[in-house]
Design a protein around this motif. Structure first.
Motif, PDB file in Angstrom:
ATOM      1  N   GLN A 245      11.606  11.131  -2.835  1.00 41.19           N
ATOM      2  CA  GLN A 245      11.012  10.288  -3.979  1.00 41.19           C
ATOM      3  C   GLN A 245       9.819   9.729  -3.551  1.00 41.19           C
ATOM      4  OE1 GLN A 245      14.252   7.650  -5.198  1.00 41.19           O
ATOM      5  NE2 GLN A 245      15.267   9.208  -6.178  1.00 41.19           N
ATOM      6  N   PRO A 246       8.730  10.576  -3.258  1.00 40.21           N
ATOM      7  CA  PRO A 246       7.493   9.967  -2.883  1.00 40.21           C
ATOM      8  C   PRO A 246       6.864   8.864  -3.662  1.00 40.21           C
ATOM      9  CG  PRO A 246       7.293  12.510  -2.920  1.00 40.21           C
ATOM     10  CD  PRO A 246       8.447  12.141  -3.573  1.00 40.21           C
TER      11      PRO A 246
ATOM     12  N   PHE B 254       0.659  -1.356  -0.112  1.00 39.71           N
ATOM     13  CA  PHE B 254       0.040   0.086   0.171  1.00 39.71           C
ATOM     14  C   PHE B 254       0.966   1.229  -0.057  1.00 39.71           C
ATOM     15  CE2 PHE B 254      -2.708  -3.078   2.297  1.00 39.71           C
ATOM     16  CZ  PHE B 254      -3.506  -3.333   1.242  1.00 39.71           C
ATOM     17  N   GLY B 255       2.270   0.955   0.004  1.00 34.38           N
ATOM     18  CA  GLY B 255       3.073   2.471  -0.419  1.00 34.38           C
ATOM     19  C   GLY B 255       3.331   3.113   1.065  1.00 34.38           C
TER      20      GLY B 255
ATOM     21  N   TRP C 199      -1.646  15.511   3.086  1.00 32.75           N
ATOM     22  CA  TRP C 199       0.057  15.699   3.490  1.00 32.75           C
ATOM     23  C   TRP C 199       0.767  14.367   3.468  1.00 32.75           C
ATOM     24  CZ3 TRP C 199      -1.206  18.543   8.850  1.00 32.75           C
ATOM     25  CH2 TRP C 199      -1.937  19.804   8.676  1.00 32.75           C
ATOM     26  N   ASP C 200       1.039  14.092   2.345  1.00 30.95           N
ATOM     27  CA  ASP C 200       1.723  12.725   1.957  1.00 30.95           C
ATOM     28  C   ASP C 200       3.218  12.681   2.508  1.00 30.95           C
ATOM     29  OD1 ASP C 200      -0.477  12.270   0.430  1.00 30.95           O
ATOM     30  OD2 ASP C 200       0.700  11.942  -1.005  1.00 30.95           O
TER      31      ASP C 200
ATOM     32  N   SER D 131      13.324   6.405   4.951  1.00 33.41           N
ATOM     33  CA  SER D 131      12.449   7.511   5.119  1.00 33.41           C
ATOM     34  C   SER D 131      12.770   8.799   4.338  1.00 33.41           C
ATOM     35  CB  SER D 131      12.197   7.603   6.478  1.00 33.41           C
ATOM     36  OG  SER D 131      11.677   6.583   7.097  1.00 33.41           O
ATOM     37  N   LEU D 132      14.326   9.074   4.371  1.00 33.73           N
ATOM     38  CA  LEU D 132      14.819  10.257   3.737  1.00 33.73           C
ATOM     39  C   LEU D 132      14.571  10.232   2.199  1.00 33.73           C
ATOM     40  CD1 LEU D 132      18.045  11.131   6.096  1.00 33.73           C
ATOM     41  CD2 LEU D 132      16.030  12.422   5.692  1.00 33.73           C
ATOM     42  N   ILE D 133      14.866   8.902   2.030  1.00 34.25           N
ATOM     43  CA  ILE D 133      14.770   8.870   0.369  1.00 34.25           C
ATOM     44  C   ILE D 133      13.565   8.918  -0.013  1.00 34.25           C
ATOM     45  CG2 ILE D 133      14.600   6.901  -1.599  1.00 34.25           C
ATOM     46  CD1 ILE D 133      17.154   5.877  -0.179  1.00 34.25           C
TER      47      ILE D 133
END
Length: 312
Positions: free
Chosen positions: A122-123, A48-49, A206-207, A116-118
């Motif tokens: 890159q959402p 689910f990303g 707020w992705d 998490s930083l990546i």
């Protein structure tokens, strides 16, 4: 002297915690719960990303590994409790397991923070509704695990009061169980953060909150890791477990012309303290006399006193 007459002068070196067996049983149960939820969260978060959900799943995986190590340490300590190869028993196995799990947590905290930083730069698309369901189930499992481990941890809060009654402090902590309890609470916290992030993404778009919470989760893991590392490492290095207790031992042994020239105080296992003291005196008495002065000090499980005559 006959061998059977020596039995009265020998004693066991079994320094396991009072609730050793019960703690092992509960730990294995929480291992099963945590491992099951870990698989659900990592797989669900990936499908689910949700990075926050994946972070929480990996967080739970470290706990499952750490708890398994703790449970195996309980088992090994019980099995070899009477093995003469262990000079002071197997009471420290839990500390070794706790330190190992703390090291694992530190590495995973770095990995989660990096991932998490990546994701911030890159959402990826997140299916919020499905991820929320898994996160809520994860929180329920965490709270259930904390409830299972609550009794073993609950007794730690009375230490400040107990210091005035014999001076015992941190030496009653079962760091295996304490680490498990704190890790489960950390899991619950990261689950709450994940739910908050998913709700923010679902209703406010707020992705960025999802990977941001992954970073917060990594910091929480790192915090607990450092705390457990310091607590268990102190025991492994034989750091004096309670300065007040050391002071009380000195006060009781130094009576009249008796002087304490050497004192070793260390933790043998949960609730068990070892003492080796060297006393010099103008009029030395039998070692048992000095041991009697220490009676009533809670937690002293292995006391050795050597006495030397030293005129003037």
């Amino acid at each position: 002297m006959h061998t059977h007459s020596l039995k009265n002068w020998r004693h066991e070196h079994v320094f396991l915690g009072a609730d050793h067996t019960r703690n092992e049983r509960r730990t294995w149960l929480v291992v099963g719960l945590t491992a099951s939820m870990m698989v659900v969260e990592i797989v669900g978060g990936t499908i689910f990303g949700s990075m926050a959900l994946v972070a929480d799943g990996w967080h739970m995986s470290t706990h499952a590994a750490a708890l398994a190590i703790a449970a195996l340490a309980y088992r090994f300590a019980s099995k070899h409790a009477h093995d003469a190869q262990f000079t002071f028993g197997t009471g420290k196995l839990g500390e070794l397991a706790a330190f190992a799990s703390a090291m694992i947590l530190a590495v995973v905290a770095l990995l989660i923070g990096y991932e998490s930083l990546i994701r911030l730069w890159q959402p990826v698309a997140i299916r919020f509704d499905q991820a929320l369901v898994i996160a809520v189930i994860g929180l329920a499992v965490n709270l259930g695990s904390a409830w299972l481990l609550r009794d073993g941890h609950g007794g730690h809060h009375g230490d400040a009061h107990d210091q005035g009654h014999g001076g015992h402090h941190h030496h009653h902590h079962d760091h295996n169980l304490r680490g498990a309890y704190l890790h489960v609470l950390a899991d619950a916290l990261t689950s709450v953060l994940a739910i908050g992030a998913l709700l923010a993404g679902r209703f406010y778009q707020w992705d960025w909150m999802d990977p941001a919470v992954g970073i917060v989760g990594a910091l929480v893991i790192a915090h607990w890791s450092i705390g457990l590392m310091r607590a268990s490492g102190a025991v492994l290095l034989d750091i004096v477990p309670d300065a007040r207790l050391a002071g009380e031992i000195r006060r009781r042994l130094e009576s009249g012309d008796d002087r304490l020239t050497d004192l070793h105080l260390w933790r043998l296992g949960p609730g068990h303290i070892g003492v080796i003291a060297s006393v010099v005196s103008d009029a030395p008495q039998a070692p048992d006399t000095y041991k009697a002065r220490l009676s009533g000090l809670h937690g002293l499980s292995h006391v050795t006193v050597e006495v030397h005559a030293c005129r003037h």
